[in-house]
Design an enzyme around this catalytic site. Sequence first.
Site, PDB file in Angstrom:
ATOM      1  N   ARG A  55      -7.523  -0.646  -6.781  1.00 20.60           N
ATOM      2  CA  ARG A  55      -7.783   0.493  -5.879  1.00 20.60           C
ATOM      3  C   ARG A  55      -8.010   1.747  -6.737  1.00 20.60           C
ATOM      4  NH1 ARG A  55      -4.266   1.263  -0.655  1.00 20.60           N
ATOM      5  NH2 ARG A  55      -6.251   2.117   0.089  1.00 20.60           N
ATOM      6  N   ASN A  74      -5.504  12.353   0.262  1.00 19.11           N
ATOM      7  CA  ASN A  74      -4.584  11.515   1.038  1.00 19.11           C
ATOM      8  C   ASN A  74      -5.435  10.763   2.056  1.00 19.11           C
ATOM      9  OD1 ASN A  74      -1.913  10.590   1.674  1.00 19.11           O
ATOM     10  ND2 ASN A  74      -2.030  11.768   3.569  1.00 19.11           N
ATOM     11  N   LYS A  75      -4.784   9.926   2.842  1.00 17.43           N
ATOM     12  CA  LYS A  75      -5.475   9.076   3.808  1.00 17.43           C
ATOM     13  C   LYS A  75      -6.536   9.824   4.607  1.00 17.43           C
ATOM     14  CE  LYS A  75      -5.296   5.614   4.225  1.00 17.43           C
ATOM     15  NZ  LYS A  75      -6.305   4.718   3.611  1.00 17.43           N
ATOM     16  N   ARG A 132       0.869  -1.176   0.000  1.00 12.35           N
ATOM     17  CA  ARG A 132       0.000   0.000   0.000  1.00 12.35           C
ATOM     18  C   ARG A 132       0.905   1.225   0.000  1.00 12.35           C
ATOM     19  NH1 ARG A 132       2.264   2.157   3.653  1.00 12.35           N
ATOM     20  NH2 ARG A 132       0.637   3.721   3.684  1.00 12.35           N
ATOM     21  N   GLY A 133       0.241   2.393  -0.146  1.00 14.05           N
ATOM     22  CA  GLY A 133       1.032   3.613  -0.353  1.00 14.05           C
ATOM     23  C   GLY A 133       1.088   3.831  -1.858  1.00 14.05           C
ATOM     24  N   ALA A 134       0.784   5.084  -2.283  1.00 15.14           N
ATOM     25  CA  ALA A 134       0.617   5.342  -3.706  1.00 15.14           C
ATOM     26  C   ALA A 134       1.818   4.901  -4.572  1.00 15.14           C
ATOM     27  CB  ALA A 134       0.294   6.819  -3.917  1.00 15.14           C
ATOM     28  N   ASP A 187      -2.181  10.761  -2.494  1.00 18.27           N
ATOM     29  CA  ASP A 187      -2.572   9.708  -3.446  1.00 18.27           C
ATOM     30  C   ASP A 187      -2.959  10.258  -4.807  1.00 18.27           C
ATOM     31  OD1 ASP A 187      -2.952   8.461  -0.666  1.00 18.27           O
ATOM     32  OD2 ASP A 187      -2.951   6.791  -2.077  1.00 18.27           O
TER      33      ASP A 187
END
Length: 343
Positions: free
Chosen positions: A94, A252-253, A51-53, A242
């Site tokens: 995603r 973002n998150k 995970r993480g862009a 993201d």
Amino acid sequence: MYDMHGETVHFDTENNRLCLIDQTKLPNETVILSLHTAEEIYTAIARLQVRGAPAIGVAAAIGLAVLANESAAEASAEFEAEFRKNAAYLISARPTAVNLPWAVGEMQKAFSENRHKSLPEIKAALTRCALGLHAADIDVCRRIGEYGAPLLKNCRAVLTHCNAGRLAAVKYGTALAPVYIAKAQGHAVSVYADETRPLLQGARLTAYELQAAGIEVTAICDNMASYVMQNKLVDAVLVGCDRVARNGDTANKIGTSGVAALAKYYGIPFYVCAPYSTIDFSISSGAEIPIEQRDGAEIGEMWYQIPMLPKGVRTLNPAFDVTDRSLITAFITEKGVLQPSEF
Ligand code: MRU
């Protein structure tokens, strides 16, 4: 255990495997996944094992190269149909991080540029492209760190949300890259890590990787950010992203926009660390960013020994939110510290 060479995502070209640190197991176990089917790679992205862009973009690119190398297709039309099907499948894992379609798009370009060649040559070109994206991510993140480190000159501590560190990219990360580079330059900056409900990327991943790197880290619950700012415990906020719209609105998150509003209120600079691959030049504002909605079980059940919600209660679980550009002090990119008008 397979040697990941200090990387979160790795291409084992000898065995044609996509290798990942399974982030759902951290911080308690370090498990390396070695993947070679489309379903395994899709699931690793959808379930946040990677995970993480930047990391999901590179993982999808390596995944496509692995799948191409595994292909038994003998005719180019059959190979192309398979390649395009795999590309669409991985992109659908995603929706919010634009790095995923961006990296797959780079692989599609490599395919198109080489489609007149033999299948072994096309496969070799796809492998080269995936390795190039992997190497570029390391370089881009290091440069974000180099541009960001001087901004931390007078900072004792920063706040971050989610995990935009080494575990979210191939090596340095984005939001934590300035902290890593500052440390390498002899300036220790301590980090307050929002735990980041509901999947706890801040607690499980940011705290884990900073502790492992010998950087002072203090974990806080998300609802403590205001306390930390009010009591002047942090001098800046650094977050990743993201997807950034042309005007600077930034996804973002979930929770990031609240942290940005607090930072504005307390007069604390709020920096978004953004590789150019995360800027979506095709959209003009954050209203166009698709926001991933995830299973409500993540809120009330997934991390607990017993349910934390009464049975039947409705949940809302958006994985990201959009921070208005007016709340963002500047973007730290691999090309410098910029305002959206300079992208
Ligand atoms: O759902 P996740 O864990 O993939 O969300 C990650 C984030 O929101 C990160 O801050 C973002 O991807 C930037 S990573 C350098």
